[in-house]
Design an enzyme around this catalytic site. Structure first.
Site, PDB file in Angstrom:
ATOM      1  N   HIS A  78       0.519  -1.226  -0.182  1.00 60.10           N
ATOM      2  CA  HIS A  78      -0.186   0.066  -0.270  1.00 60.10           C
ATOM      3  C   HIS A  78       0.582   1.287   0.058  1.00 60.10           C
ATOM      4  CE1 HIS A  78       1.104   0.648   4.306  1.00 60.10           C
ATOM      5  NE2 HIS A  78       1.157  -0.442   4.838  1.00 60.10           N
ATOM      6  N   ASP A 335       3.337  -4.846   3.455  1.00 61.79           N
ATOM      7  CA  ASP A 335       5.163  -4.525   3.751  1.00 61.79           C
ATOM      8  C   ASP A 335       5.545  -6.385   4.237  1.00 61.79           C
ATOM      9  OD1 ASP A 335       4.496  -4.426   6.641  1.00 61.79           O
ATOM     10  OD2 ASP A 335       5.285  -2.393   6.288  1.00 61.79           O
TER      11      ASP A 335
END
Length: 471
Positions: A78, A335
């Site tokens: 993101h 992540d």
């Protein structure tokens, strides 16, 4: 403090590494003997600040001359966001200490606070940012446009194309904005089909966010001890406490203020806080995030190769099937879902475990190069004619944050790519996610959504709760 980092504002939205990485011919003029990569603040922000390209090995990002790209599989983190809610609590506590002490005493390193305000609007913790040159939604849109320019030839402009995102609001918004950038605002509504994949552990192997039910206790103990102590944080606290009578910052307050500094750039063009801390302190801040990802979701955790292998094995099936199964697969997650994939590929794994009590300057495990905000791993399938390097055939090339990153043991194809046959052999040597992570028999046993996706456009504009100030 010395203004080593002041050049960041002039970068705009273009990372410092881009110009050199995109150059395919060395200049014939006198070559500078100064290398300034170490001066870029974005390489020390603990992957909490804006996106920055990976430092290139010098391999051209362009497609090798004798090749064409016929399939692309990307997974993207993101975009730039506000702090997480837990981080916000520690940041606000540290700021309260500062503001209660120096009110009316605006001098020294914190003199700028007389005209500075906290940048997180009400109810915006966790949310993607929308303002400033490094805003997350802007970054995702621009990335979509860039990939339309680079890979648009793989879409005929008419066929419906699925996008795949994990079910978390900021990740969904990143996918939506990327889609708008890639298709164009008008075509996105009718030509894209947003597939939202649950983040529940019950998804088993059919997930962009797989969970391992087995735990590496040593890695988990280190992971849970964040924030990690390094003496440079004490030095920063002592320096600031000496300037302001009654200020009683400790080293964890310093970490919180540095964390806040990185996040500020996700919604503003600059941060006066950067120069409050020294180069040594920022290097230490960067390293504690290297430690975190290494043990929480990277090669320091014995189960992460298996977790990452789930995605890599599924992409291998696509690569061997080729464009007949689809040419473009754009995926969006977090992540901590990308670092296991990097771990499985072995392209950033250090030869020895990362120390927790000192900075590891020689380690290839640098989170800013692996999962910055908006970071992405792009797998290219290359169709190449015969050359001096290799006979005609199909090759696989890895591009991490817009830098080509060859596999350690297979790089004998054009542009340091790997022949698909050799890549297949490499992937088949990885551990298997389902048995290694004890996926229950009643849960999905393989990743299936790339082959069984919805063509509905119903979710293309799904909106969750919006934070205060976001239109």
């Amino acid at each position: 403090m010395a203004r080593l980092w002041a050049g960041i504002v002039s970068l705009g939205c273009i990372p410092a590494a881009t110009a050199l990485a995109s150059s395919s011919v060395f200049s014939s003029s006198l070559i500078s003997q100064n290398v300034f990569n170490g001066d870029n603040f974005l390489k020390y922000d603990g992957v909490r600040g804006p996106y920055v390209d990976r430092v290139s090995y010098g391999v051209s990002r362009d497609t090798p001359a004798q090749c064409s790209v016929d399939q692309v599989i990307m997974i993207k983190r993101h975009g730039e966001r506000y702090p997480a809610s837990g981080e916000g609590t520690s940041i606000e506590q540290a700021l309260k200490k500062v503001n209660n002490t120096i009110a009316g005493n605006y001098n020294g390193d914190l003199a700028f606070l007389q005209n500075w305000t906290y940048f997180v609007p009400s109810d915006c913790y966790e949310a993607e940012t929308w303002a400033g040159p490094y805003a997350g939604l802007t970054d995702a849109y621009n990335h979509g446009q860039e990939y339309r320019e680079r890979y648009g030839h793989l879409w005929d402009g008419e066929s419906l194309l699925p996008l795949f995102t994990s079910d978390f609001q900021r990740v969904i918004e990143t996918a939506q904005k990327f889609g708008e950038g890639f298709f164009g605002n008008d075509s996105y509504s009718t030509k894209a089909a947003l597939n939202i994949i649950s983040e529940s552990s019950s998804q088993g192997a059919d997930s962009l966010t797989p969970t391992c039910r087995k735990q590496d206790d040593n890695a988990q103990n280190i992971c849970n001890s964040m924030p990690y102590y390094l003496p440079q944080f004490d030095a920063a606290a002592d320096r600031l406490n000496a300037q302001y009578q009654g200020l009683n910052l400790n080293w964890t307050d310093v970490v919180s203020l540095m964390l806040m500094t990185a996040y500020e750039l996700n919604t503003r063009s600059s941060s006066d806080w950067i120069d409050v801390f020294t180069t040594d302190e920022w290097v230490s801040f960067s390293h504690i995030w290297n430690i975190n990802f290494y043990y929480c979701s990277g090669p320091g955790n014995s189960y992460m190769r298996a977790v990452g292998a789930l995605y890599i094995n599924a992409t291998l099936t696509l690569l061997n099937e080729g464009p007949s199964s689809g040419s473009l697969f754009f995926n969006f997650a977090h992540d901590s879902n990308i670092t296991p994939i990097i771990t499985a590929l072995g392209i950033a794994t250090p030869s020895t475990p990362l120390p927790t009590d000192r900075v590891s300057f020689h380690s290839p495990w640098k989170t800013e190069d692996i999962v910055p905000m908006g970071g992405r791993l792009t797998i290219e399938r290359l169709n190449c004619t015969s050359s001096a390097l290799a006979p005609a055939g199909t090759f696989v090339r890895l591009v991490l944050n817009e830098a080509v990153v060859p596999l350690q043991e297979c790089q004998n194809g054009p542009g340091y790519s790997c022949p698909l046959n050799n890549y297949t052999e490499f992937v088949r040597g990885l551990p298997s996610f389902v048995p290694e992570c004890e996926v229950p028999a009643e849960e999905p046993q393989y990743l299936d959504f790339w082959w069984n996706y919805t063509t509905s456009t119903e979710e293309n504009y799904r909106r969750g709760s919006r934070c205060n100030g976001l239109a």
